[in-house]
Design an enzyme around this catalytic site. Structure first.
Site, PDB file in Angstrom:
ATOM      1  N   ASP A  88      -9.281  -9.653  -0.353  1.00 11.49           N
ATOM      2  CA  ASP A  88      -8.699  -8.841   0.342  1.00 11.49           C
ATOM      3  C   ASP A  88      -8.851  -7.355  -0.406  1.00 11.49           C
ATOM      4  O   ASP A  88      -8.251  -6.386   1.006  1.00 11.49           O
ATOM      5  CB  ASP A  88      -6.555  -9.209   0.681  1.00 11.49           C
ATOM      6  N   ASN A 132       0.549  -1.497  -0.321  1.00 12.10           N
ATOM      7  CA  ASN A 132      -0.124   0.159   0.022  1.00 12.10           C
ATOM      8  C   ASN A 132       1.161   1.852   0.180  1.00 12.10           C
ATOM      9  O   ASN A 132       2.217   1.162   0.197  1.00 12.10           O
ATOM     10  CB  ASN A 132      -1.211  -0.154   1.102  1.00 12.10           C
TER      11      ASN A 132
END
Length: 342
Positions: A215, A26
């Site tokens: 996810d 991320n």
């Protein structure tokens, strides 16, 4: 590595390693939980498929049926190496239990840490007939207690899979102008066309591909709710109810079900539209609960905004999630107390 388990004859424990790249993580540099789940499943598929083809007979591919609860003990960062080790710990007549450990390694300093432990269940499907489940070659156990414990785990997961399948039927509908911190405000969906690169030799989706997409959706839900950096903390048992065929369009949907002071539970399910098979209607293929935590820029846990429930169904799901949260918390405390006594 192969000494820890009981398996033999059959494949020895294996290890899969890969350096984590920017596209695995991320914006804060933490590797997505889905990336780790995909690596875990790949290692499990390799060792279980090898074992199921270790004796003379019909060729097969091991298909993922279930992933037990998986805790993300520590984040993996860009530039670190994820070392995924897998070994077979139990076999029934038609299924294989695989234990997987993930260790991250800083290749600059040599520092290592355990980040994940997971248990996966596979079933061998014939290459000639994908609806035919083949028999699994038995393994030998170092002690009778290992076989008894494995059988107990097998019966427990079999019962849980049945109960989960019976209660699957919910759908997520869009909400017009939802208020912040409500279920409708953060709920999200992703639509994906299943291509050849997503599939096994049999033409069905890899379990790891599905978990990575799940996810991703759960992460979007958590980020919308908190508007901070979020990371996967754990995944409750993921049940693969039915296979997803190449060419299908899958819808991965996620919604917030429960919040504690520092964590969020997100329900995610996958529905498949088998457009290549017009005789079949849309069906529920996979379901699971993901738990996320909110982190500051320094990586410290942040308080999670309270989920605002509006409907009776949302309130019921909140109480069910609270029950799962308290149960998990009690188990963790019991494990800590047991470890302290040893």
């Amino acid at each position: 590595m192969s000494e820890r388990g009981a398996a033999g004859p059959g494949p020895a424990a294996i290890q899969v390693s890969r350096i984590m790249r920017p596209d695995d993580a991320n914006v804060a540099g933490n590797v997505h939980g889905g990336t780790i789940l995909k690596m875990i499943e790949e290692a499990g598929a390799i060792i279980s498929t090898r074992h199921c083809n270790s004796q003379a007979g019909e060729a097969c591919v091991a298909a993922l049926a279930r992933v037990e609860r998986t805790d993300f003990l520590s984040p993996v960062c860009i530039g670190e190496v994820a070392n995924v080790s897998a070994e077979i710990t139990y076999t029934s007549r038609h299924s294989v239990e695989v234990q997987v450990n993930v260790m991250s390694e800083n290749i600059l300093t040599g520092a290592k840490k355990v980040t994940n432990k997971a248990t996966l269940w596979y079933v061998p499907l014939s290459l000639k007939n994908v609806n035919k489940v083949l028999e699994v070659p038995p393994i030998q156990y170092a002690r009778k207690e290992q076989e008894d414990e494995g059988k107990k785990r097998y019966e427990e997961q079999k019962l849980d899979r049945l109960e989960t399948k019976q209660r699957n039927g919910d759908v997520i509908f869009p909400v017009i102008n939802p208020e912040p911190h409500t279920v409708g405000y953060s709920q999200s969906s992703l639509i994906h066309l299943v291509g050849p690169s997503d599939c096994t030799l049999l033409g069905f989706v890899h379990g790891g591909v599905t978990m990575k997409l799940m996810d991703e959706v759960a992460g979007i839900v958590a980020a919308r709710h908190c508007k901070t950096n979020i990371v996967t903390a754990s995944v409750d048992a993921i049940n693969f109810h039915e296979k997803i065929k190449k060419g299908s369009v899958i819808t991965i949907s996620g919604r917030m079900t429960f919040t504690s002071n520092k964590s969020m539970e997100i329900e995610v399910f996958v529905d498949a539209d088998p457009f290549v098979d017009e005789s079949r209607e849309r069906y529920r293929a996979v379901s699971a609960f993901f738990t996320y935590v909110s982190l500051s820029k320094e990586g410290k846990p942040l308080p999670v905004p309270q989920l605002l429930t509006e409907t009776e169904d949302e309130k019921r799901r909140f109480e069910e999630g609270k029950g799962r949260y308290l149960q998990t918390k009690a188990k963790r405390q019991a494990q800590v107390q047991q470890a302290a006594r040893q």
